[in-house]
Design a protein around this motif. Structure first.
Motif, mmCIF file in Angstrom:
data_model
loop_
_atom_site.group_PDB
_atom_site.id
_atom_site.type_symbol
_atom_site.label_atom_id
_atom_site.label_comp_id
_atom_site.label_asym_id
_atom_site.label_seq_id
_atom_site.Cartn_x
_atom_site.Cartn_y
_atom_site.Cartn_z
ATOM 1 N N CYS A 75 -12.750 -27.313 -11.103
ATOM 2 C CA CYS A 75 -12.388 -27.467 -12.513
ATOM 3 C C CYS A 75 -12.059 -28.916 -12.853
ATOM 4 O O CYS A 75 -11.817 -29.230 -14.014
ATOM 5 N N GLY B 224 -14.199 -31.193 -12.191
ATOM 6 C CA GLY B 224 -15.504 -31.839 -12.341
ATOM 7 C C GLY B 224 -16.185 -32.189 -11.038
ATOM 8 O O GLY B 224 -17.136 -32.962 -11.033
ATOM 9 N N HIS C 146 -18.526 -31.500 -7.858
ATOM 10 C CA HIS C 146 -19.604 -30.636 -7.384
ATOM 11 C C HIS C 146 -19.299 -30.317 -5.925
ATOM 12 O O HIS C 146 -19.708 -31.029 -5.008
ATOM 13 N N THR D 292 -14.341 -21.573 -18.894
ATOM 14 C CA THR D 292 -14.530 -22.676 -17.963
ATOM 15 C C THR D 292 -15.635 -22.399 -16.945
ATOM 16 O O THR D 292 -15.907 -23.238 -16.103
ATOM 17 N N PHE E 270 -17.662 -27.222 -12.840
ATOM 18 C CA PHE E 270 -17.633 -28.685 -12.791
ATOM 19 C C PHE E 270 -18.444 -29.286 -13.935
ATOM 20 O O PHE E 270 -18.129 -30.349 -14.442
ATOM 21 N N ARG E 271 -19.481 -28.547 -14.370
ATOM 22 C CA ARG E 271 -20.285 -29.060 -15.479
ATOM 23 C C ARG E 271 -19.578 -28.828 -16.815
ATOM 24 O O ARG E 271 -19.722 -29.617 -17.741
ATOM 25 N N LEU F 148 -16.448 -29.105 -17.220
ATOM 26 C CA LEU F 148 -15.507 -30.215 -17.351
ATOM 27 C C LEU F 148 -16.224 -31.459 -17.863
ATOM 28 O O LEU F 148 -15.728 -32.176 -18.724
ATOM 29 N N ARG F 149 -17.436 -31.687 -17.334
ATOM 30 C CA ARG F 149 -18.168 -32.877 -17.770
ATOM 31 C C ARG F 149 -18.550 -32.778 -19.245
ATOM 32 O O ARG F 149 -18.696 -33.781 -19.920
ATOM 33 N N LYS F 150 -18.707 -31.524 -19.731
ATOM 34 C CA LYS F 150 -18.997 -31.353 -21.152
ATOM 35 C C LYS F 150 -17.751 -31.567 -21.998
ATOM 36 O O LYS F 150 -17.856 -31.774 -23.202
ATOM 37 N N ALA G 296 -11.311 -29.082 -20.219
ATOM 38 C CA ALA G 296 -10.400 -29.247 -19.082
ATOM 39 C C ALA G 296 -9.301 -28.213 -19.185
ATOM 40 O O ALA G 296 -8.978 -27.756 -20.284
ATOM 41 N N HIS H 282 -15.536 -37.477 -12.681
ATOM 42 C CA HIS H 282 -16.880 -37.512 -13.249
ATOM 43 C C HIS H 282 -17.170 -38.810 -13.977
ATOM 44 O O HIS H 282 -18.306 -39.057 -14.359
ATOM 45 N N SER I 185 -9.603 -36.494 -17.683
ATOM 46 C CA SER I 185 -11.043 -36.328 -17.814
ATOM 47 C C SER I 185 -11.509 -36.543 -19.248
ATOM 48 O O SER I 185 -12.686 -36.387 -19.527
#
Lengths: 385, 263
Positions: free
Chosen positions: A275, A277, A279, B55, B78-79, B81-83, B86, B110, B175
């Motif tokens: 969570c 970010g 991978h 999430t 994880f993606r 979060l990049r979008k 959080a 990221h 983030s």
């Protein structure tokens, strides 16, 4: 805060560094030279007492740490000097040089495994497999293609890394004990393949692996330096020393980088890491690849030193030994891992009398460490910026 | 609330089943930019499950999730979060044995570029990037909580509970999210700590005016004061929606959850 007398401070740091390293050096030589179980036990008790004192006094720890930080260049040069002189002091006893060299090889394996076991909390019990793949790949490449050692190590590392990648793929779907089971099974598969394939020589293994050479100088010849004549083991000692320093440098750099930090995050909490970010699977596979690459190179060094390899050299027990070294020394503390590797290489040699109990000893060490000091003798240091 | 603005996040007939249990059923929710949405409901009503769906930790059985107008069903955490989504967790999920500063730096993962080969072959670049991240993390901590700055080289596990919550929020903020999900941030806090928490949430809005926040909370005071709009769910279904005053009048809500004395 401004230091009132910088030169005096500096001198103090130098003296501390000198005392610390000289102590370590003489303890090592003494430990190597000592004969008989009783004397060994006494030395061990002495070392244990020193460790307890060191561990109790955080003021002393901080002082030492800051001294090494201040006199970084001096500490490095002095340490290198000590390490270089070891073969000179042991030139009458090639077996002891061989022991140091073996310790070096274990250091290489343990620093590699540290990326997984220490940094990422992946209990990889397939060290023997990647080590073996590297050893066999290098032996085959140099025997059949006649490639020089310095080219072959990359082949060995590469093939072991590829094996690590294959091993890493299924383990991204598994966790904890299941992951360890996968690696154990994988190690068994590699062992059985080495034992049963035609081109690996089956149980007879591969022999007559050519010795490496550097600018026409063969590593199998006696080394003449400064008027001393050293047994040929010294060549390999310096080769292994070179790799140990290289591995330590790489370890150090990786741990103080985004990659090392990310591995630590995965170790601490995988879901939170995801969570945040990260991978996770990519970083897990990366740790497999880097660990196995290093194991592969180590295997190549070993194969070209010993000159003869067979599947017996790459059994499950070896993986257990390397795991024990990392657990005892300290998870993700490079110095601790090196200490654990040296200690656990020399200890069984000194207690040859009780050889049947070797396995028992490793078992007891793992249990004792995990119960009484799960972070290892030298715990991980926090990063400072 | 702000109908001229496009919705940041929208769920359409969101449903998830765990075997025979329907944890979320046909949930339609939306949150606009800059909005603070309170999400309340009795224990086990599916609030955290809803966050896990957004999430990407869980994949919905049916229905759709739109983030900035695009479907994000099946996008891994994880993606997400990049979008820009959080979150914090109900029971802190900090990186316990890492320092406070490292925890926040990982939140910026990221945005960093250095890879392992940089660390090995170009360690200068890797180090510089990490140091810059550390500086940014320190700035964030300074803005948010001076206490944490003093303890930045403490292990996260050594912090008191209230500080751990703050640290977790800091990590999420590091983030630079568009949508922040807070899962019971005030749980286990005393009134003073809760008051501070609400102040902190206002601070977040001040620092990042366009951020939207979803808060799950059992403390009705928190919801009453900070939430622009509230959604009440029970048994995985939405039973009421509106301002805090409005949902207090809803008989279904009173029956399911609040009880008379709370309003």
């Amino acid at each position: 805060m401004k230091k009132s007398e910088p030169s005096f401070q500096c001198l103090k740091a130098w003296v501390l560094v000198f005392l610390g390293e000289a102590f370590g050096f003489f303890a090592l030589i003494l430990f190597l030279r000592v004969e008989g179980a009783l004397a060994t036990v006494l030395i061990l008790l002495g070392l244990g007492a020193c460790w307890v004192v060191y561990n109790r006094s955080s003021a002393f720890q901080n002082r030492m740490a800051s001294a090494f930080q201040e006199a970084k260049g001096f500490a490095g040069l002095l340490g290198l000097l000590f390490l270089v002189t070891i073969p000179f002091l042991l030139r009458d006893a090639p077996y002891l040089i061989h022991l140091c060299l073996t310790a070096g090889i274990y250091i290489m394996l343990a620093t590699g495994l540290n990326y997984q076991l220490g940094s990422t909390n992946i209990v990889n019990l397939a060290t023997a497999a990647s080590y073996g793949v590297g050893a066999y790949a290098s032996a085959l490449l140099s025997k059949h293609l006649g490639l020089p050692f310095w080219v072959v190590i990359f082949g060995a590392g590469g093939s072991a890394a590829f094996m690590g990648f294959l091993l890493g793929l299924p383990t991204t779907k598994t966790k904890d004990y299941y992951l360890s089971l996968v690696t154990i099974a994988f190690g068994l598969i590699i062992y059985l393949l080495l034992n049963n394939l035609q081109f690996t020589g089956g149980p007879n293994g591969l022999s007559d692996i050519p010795a490496p050479s550097l600018f026409g100088y063969s590593f199998k010849s006696e080394l003449h330096l400064f008027g001393f004549s050293l047994p040929f083991h010294a060549n390999y000692y310096y080769l292994v020393l070179f790799f140990v320093l290289l591995y330590t440098l790489v370890s150090h750099r990786l741990s103080f980088s985004r990659t090392g930090l990310t591995w630590n995050a995965i170790r601490e909490d995988e879901i939170a890491a995801r969570c945040a970010g990260i991978h996770v699977s990519n970083y897990k596979i990366l740790s497999f690849c880097i660990n196995c690459f290093m194991d592969g190179v180590t295997g190549a060094v070993y194969a070209h030193y010993i000159g003869f390899i067979s599947p017996e050299n790459f059994q499950f027990m070896l993986s257990v030994v390397v795991v024990t070294m990392v657990i005892l020394g300290g998870m993700d503390n490079v110095f601790g891992v090196i200490f654990g590797a040296v200690l656990l290489t020399l200890l069984p040699e000194k207690f040859r009398l009780f050889n049947e109990f070797r396995l028992l000893m490793f078992g007891v060490i793992v249990i004792a460490t995990l119960v009484f000091r799960p972070q290892g003798l030298f715990p991980q240091k926090l990063r400072r910026y | 609330m702000g109908s001229n603005l496009p919705y940041l996040l929208e769920t359409k007939d969101l449903t998830i089943r765990f075997g025979g249990l329907v944890a979320i059923k046909d949930l339609n929710a939306r949150i606009g930019q800059q909005e603070i949405l309170g999400l309340i409901g009795p224990n086990g009503s599916g609030k955290t499950t809803f966050l896990n769906l957004i999430t990407g930790i869980y994949k919905p059985t049916s229905g759709n999730i739109l983030f900035q107008g695009r479907s994000v069903v099946g996008v891994p955490p994880f993606r997400m979060l990049r979008k820009g989504v959080a979150r914090t967790f109900q029971n802190n999920r900090l990186f316990s044995n890492l320092s406070v500063l490292d925890n926040v730096i990982i939140g910026m993962h990221h945005k960093q570029r250095s890879q392992w080969y940089h660390a090995v072959f170009r360690s200068g670049f890797a180090r510089r990037e990490l140091r810059e991240a550390a500086q940014k993390a320190l700035n964030l901590l300074e803005f948010f909580s001076p206490d944490l700055v003093d303890g930045r080289y403490k292990k996260a596990i050594e912090l008191p509970q209230a500080h751990r919550r703050k640290l977790e929020i800091c990590r999420a903020l590091a983030s630079d999210p568009l949508l922040l999900l807070l899962d019971e941030p005030a749980a286990g806090m005393d009134p003073e700590e809760t008051r501070q928490l609400m102040e902190d949430i206002r601070k977040i809005q001040k620092r990042k005016p366009d951020i939207a926040i979803i808060v799950i909370e059992h403390d009705m005071n928190v919801i009453r004061i900070i939430a622009d709009r509230v959604i009440v769910i029970n048994h995985g279904q939405k039973i009421a929606e509106g301002s805090f005053a409005e949902i207090c009048q809803e008989p279904a809500v009173l029956e399911a959850y609040l009880g008379e004395e709370s309003c």
